[in-house]
Design a protein around this motif. Structure first.
Motif, PDB file in Angstrom:
ATOM      1  N   ALA A 138       0.830  -1.205   0.000  1.00  8.05           N
ATOM      2  CA  ALA A 138       0.000   0.000   0.000  1.00  8.05           C
ATOM      3  C   ALA A 138       0.864   1.254   0.000  1.00  8.05           C
ATOM      4  O   ALA A 138       1.933   1.281   0.627  1.00  8.05           O
ATOM      5  N   PHE A 139       0.383   2.259  -0.724  1.00 11.13           N
ATOM      6  CA  PHE A 139       1.061   3.552  -0.794  1.00 11.13           C
ATOM      7  C   PHE A 139       0.066   4.619  -0.372  1.00 11.13           C
ATOM      8  O   PHE A 139      -1.071   4.623  -0.846  1.00 11.13           O
ATOM      9  N   PHE A 140       0.510   5.493   0.519  1.00  9.65           N
ATOM     10  CA  PHE A 140      -0.410   6.551   0.949  1.00  9.65           C
ATOM     11  C   PHE A 140       0.327   7.771   1.469  1.00  9.65           C
ATOM     12  O   PHE A 140       1.495   7.688   1.848  1.00  9.65           O
ATOM     13  N   PRO A 141      -0.371   8.913   1.476  1.00 10.52           N
ATOM     14  CA  PRO A 141       0.250  10.151   1.972  1.00 10.52           C
ATOM     15  C   PRO A 141       0.352  10.129   3.491  1.00 10.52           C
ATOM     16  O   PRO A 141      -0.202   9.239   4.144  1.00 10.52           O
ATOM     17  N   PRO A 142       1.050  11.113   4.080  1.00 11.33           N
ATOM     18  CA  PRO A 142       1.111  11.199   5.547  1.00 11.33           C
ATOM     19  C   PRO A 142      -0.282  11.114   6.147  1.00 11.33           C
ATOM     20  O   PRO A 142      -1.241  11.651   5.582  1.00 11.33           O
ATOM     21  N   VAL A 143      -0.382  10.432   7.276  1.00 13.17           N
ATOM     22  CA  VAL A 143      -1.689  10.185   7.885  1.00 13.17           C
ATOM     23  C   VAL A 143      -2.150  11.422   8.670  1.00 13.17           C
ATOM     24  O   VAL A 143      -1.339  12.186   9.186  1.00 13.17           O
ATOM     25  N   THR A 144      -3.459  11.601   8.739  1.00 12.62           N
ATOM     26  CA  THR A 144      -4.014  12.816   9.359  1.00 12.62           C
ATOM     27  C   THR A 144      -5.258  12.509  10.196  1.00 12.62           C
ATOM     28  O   THR A 144      -6.228  13.277  10.194  1.00 12.62           O
ATOM     29  N   GLY A 145      -5.226  11.374  10.892  1.00 10.38           N
ATOM     30  CA  GLY A 145      -6.383  11.028  11.724  1.00 10.38           C
ATOM     31  C   GLY A 145      -6.371  11.733  13.063  1.00 10.38           C
ATOM     32  O   GLY A 145      -5.577  12.633  13.310  1.00 10.38           O
ATOM     33  N   GLY A 146      -7.278  11.296  13.913  1.00 10.33           N
ATOM     34  CA  GLY A 146      -7.313  11.807  15.291  1.00 10.33           C
ATOM     35  C   GLY A 146      -8.063  13.093  15.430  1.00 10.33           C
ATOM     36  O   GLY A 146      -8.398  13.727  14.454  1.00 10.33           O
TER      37      GLY A 146
END
Lengths: 147, 87, 147, 87
Positions: free
Chosen positions: D79-87
């Motif tokens: 999997a490839f994804f941008p920096p995470v931004t949850g929370g």
């Protein structure tokens, strides 16, 4: 802001649910963070079994001191709101003693204010714990350090 | 006040003790009459019958923390208590 | 320990009340401290009005990552329990996004673990926010710092 | 494996894209065939048609974060994804 001292059992999550409804009416969408702390009576302290506790306070001064601490924290951390409820009287192990909750736009202020307010309360608010042990009672002489 | 130099006036101070100090003193408070220039520490001596104030005793006048050397005024409520242990 | 990701609205105080009942059955009188954090969707970000948000996640990896973070925090801080719930899907301003709650014997561990777990979640858990602005949408590119 | 030196085998890799990367690639994933010695970065090149990987792209193999130079195995989910931004 709501500050109170109560001798009835303290139900922290119900108080929070109820308080947050009013709070949403005032500043819906403005608070991104709520940090809270609940202190609960343990059945052990300093290596001894504790069966019950009596929490004494100084009616009048206790409420005034809590109000001052909450206002100081609100000003220092730019909080949107503060809820602070403290139990007094006879308690059994497992019962909540104190609830501190703070709301702010961002999480840094909420985390720091909640902890700081709790430490200030422990250091300055006039409450005294008397523990019931199997062989008598004793006054707690000092709190554990929080940092 | 004009009476300040007469030395004959007294003040009524409402004393309160809490927690272990209340147990130790055997009462939760009293009203004491004291000379018109007095500190919270003087109030302690008067109310306790001359006992030394236990180390770490906290002092409040009218529900505000003060230094034991703080002067009291007629009608003040002066409270003495051990280190607080709430939360 | 309970970890979950849900698309239904998140009611933090109800979840806490319910979870704590089970927890009391397991270790009544052992936890003296519960620190919790609720992150809520604001109606503003970086100076812009935000009307709604879509929270994307990576089903499978997200739950696994949250579980790892919770287990790490539990081990590092000697926690008695952890509850971690994260919302996904379409959200409106004022709706809770995340709940982190930790229980420990003493307050120092609870405060530190709650904050640390929240920061780790922000840094490592696979979630992505897309904000609905008045004139289109944008992906949030990075989180604000928490310390 | 015995086949390791033959060079003729290929692996099937299940690729996933998330968030802004999914929008950019125009799809949420694909299965790609790749030579049997390959890294996650090679998988990216194959799946993206040779585009450079955006800076700060995060990479996971079988739902664990890895360095882009990490070797992949047949059947892996990458999997490839941008920096995470949850929370």
């Amino acid at each position: 802001m709501r500050i109170s001292v109560q001798s009835e059992p303290l139900a922290p999550w119900g108080l929070l649910a109820e308080y947050e409804q009013q709070l949403n009416a005032r500043h819906h969408g403005k608070h991104g963070a709520c940090a809270s702390f609940v202190g609960t009576m343990r059945d052990f302290n300093e290596g001894d079994a504790v069966q019950g506790m009596f929490l004494e306070h100084y009616p009048g001064m206790t409420e005034k001191a809590l109000q001052q601490l909450a206002e100081e924290a609100q000003a220092e951390y730019g909080l949107l709101d503060v809820l602070l409820v403290h139990r007094v009287g006879e308690l059994r192990p497992g019962e909540p003693i104190v609830l501190v909750a703070v709301w702010s736009a961002h999480r840094k202020a909420a985390f720091e204010a909640c902890r700081s307010l709790m430490e200030d309360l422990k250091r300055r608010a006039p409450f005294w714990k008397r523990e019931q042990l199997p062989d008598g009672h004793r006054w707690v002489e000092k709190n554990t350090t929080g940092y | 006040m004009v009476e300040a130099n007469l030395g004959a006036q007294t003040m009524t101070i409402h004393v309160k003790f809490f927690a272990s100090l209340k147990e130790q003193m055997g009462c939760d408070g009293a009203s004491v009459e004291i000379g018109e220039v007095a500190s919270a520490a003087d109030v302690w001596l008067s109310a306790s019958g001359g006992q030394p104030m236990p180390p770490n005793t906290l002092v409040a006048i009218n529900m505000e923390y003060v230094d034991p050397n703080q002067a009291v005024q007629d009608g003040d409520e002066v409270a003495f208590f051990p280190p607080v242990t709430g939360g």
